[in-house]
Motif scaffolding. Sequence first.
Motif: not given
Lengths: 294, 123
Positions: A32, A169, A173, A176, A180, A198-201, A216, A218-219, A221, A278, B3, B5, B35, B42-44
């Motif tokens: 995503i 939402y 859902d 996501l 998967m 939150p749902i983005l890769e 990415d 997470e990167t 963030r 963060p 911290d 993340h 998964n 509700r996260i990737n």
Amino acid sequence: MSPTISAEELRLRYRNTTAVDGLTLTLDGPGIYGLIGRNGSGKTSLMSVLAGFRRASGGRARVNGQPVFENPRILPEICLIRGGADTVEHELRNRVSDALKLAADLRPNWDADYADELVSKFGIDRTKRVVQLSTGQRSALASILGLASRAPVTLLDETYLGMDAPARYAFYDELLRDSMAHPRMLIVSSHLVDEVSPILERVVMIDQGRLLLHEDAETLRARGATVSGPADTVADFVSGRTVLNERRLGRSASAVVYGELAEADRAHARESGLELEPVPLQDLFVHLTKGENR
Amino acid sequence: MFDEHSPIYRQIADAIRADVLSGALREDEQIMSTNQYAAHYRINPATAAKAFQDLVDEGVLYKRRGLGMFVHPRAREKLRDQHRARFFSDVVDPMVTEARAIGVSLDDVIARVAELRDGGEHR
């Protein structure tokens, strides 16, 4: 096969405005992707060119190495759904059931059972004409057409418009869950960054038709931090770094810094009595794109 | 250190650590898949996978190829050691600071601790 999308020096000009301004970007593999940008930043224009809805004014748009525009071999692989809804399936006089049938004919990977499941889930009356649906329901229908297309490249351009929070939402859902169960490239444009992040890769941020970053999630963030503590200590710590925002309250201050912080920097901050937190993607987005207010 | 993340990322790692510490997750027990975590929070799934990877690096989880993630046989012991090492700096010292700030005498604090040690009535 996992798709690759690329834009090379891509340009899209309307009469007097440049909507996409020399943008180079490669998206590779399932997941995503979030296309994030302010109003008028060029999200819709970029998606239209990538999906072959519009011809680029310059540069190249390719999917799996092939030019997209008017390419009958590639177009069935791509599904673009626009918020506000003006796709073929969405012909306003059509009944919901007609729209679903049309999508089934148009989309090689269409999953009719899944579409039925979603239509019930979002409480859409399939006997109604599209024009009779509420804005939120029309958006839900658009999202269903996108999800059930199971197209290897699916672009959902602000399809949440008019949906209320529970419906949005439910949509996240589904997005996501289905990504998967059936990995493919799903590109979602939004300015509701808090909700969708939150749902983005991966995150693609654009501003004024140009690429701001592609990273990415997470990167990304990890790349921002809010530093707070005594004003002098904060000032010492942030000097020489990219500061996106600074606030001062009496003798304390907090600053949003952008850029990788080494473990040693973090340890140093903690030892000097600073707090590191963060930065939500929403805040990074706001700080990175503020500039002049358009 | 987490911290850097997302809060959800931290929540997942913390929840797993807490379950291991409390014994709710036992040694060699399989944990839910990325998964399942992704759908629940509700996260990737990539975010969940990174939380797992950090727990693997920490020695709390281990991976069985093709099967999933399991609790490391020595995870609980390891976490207890870690928490014990940080107990005074994380729990006791801030308590003393707080007591001083609000004018609670340390003698009263000590008396209370002694009372709890001796199984004294909780008032």
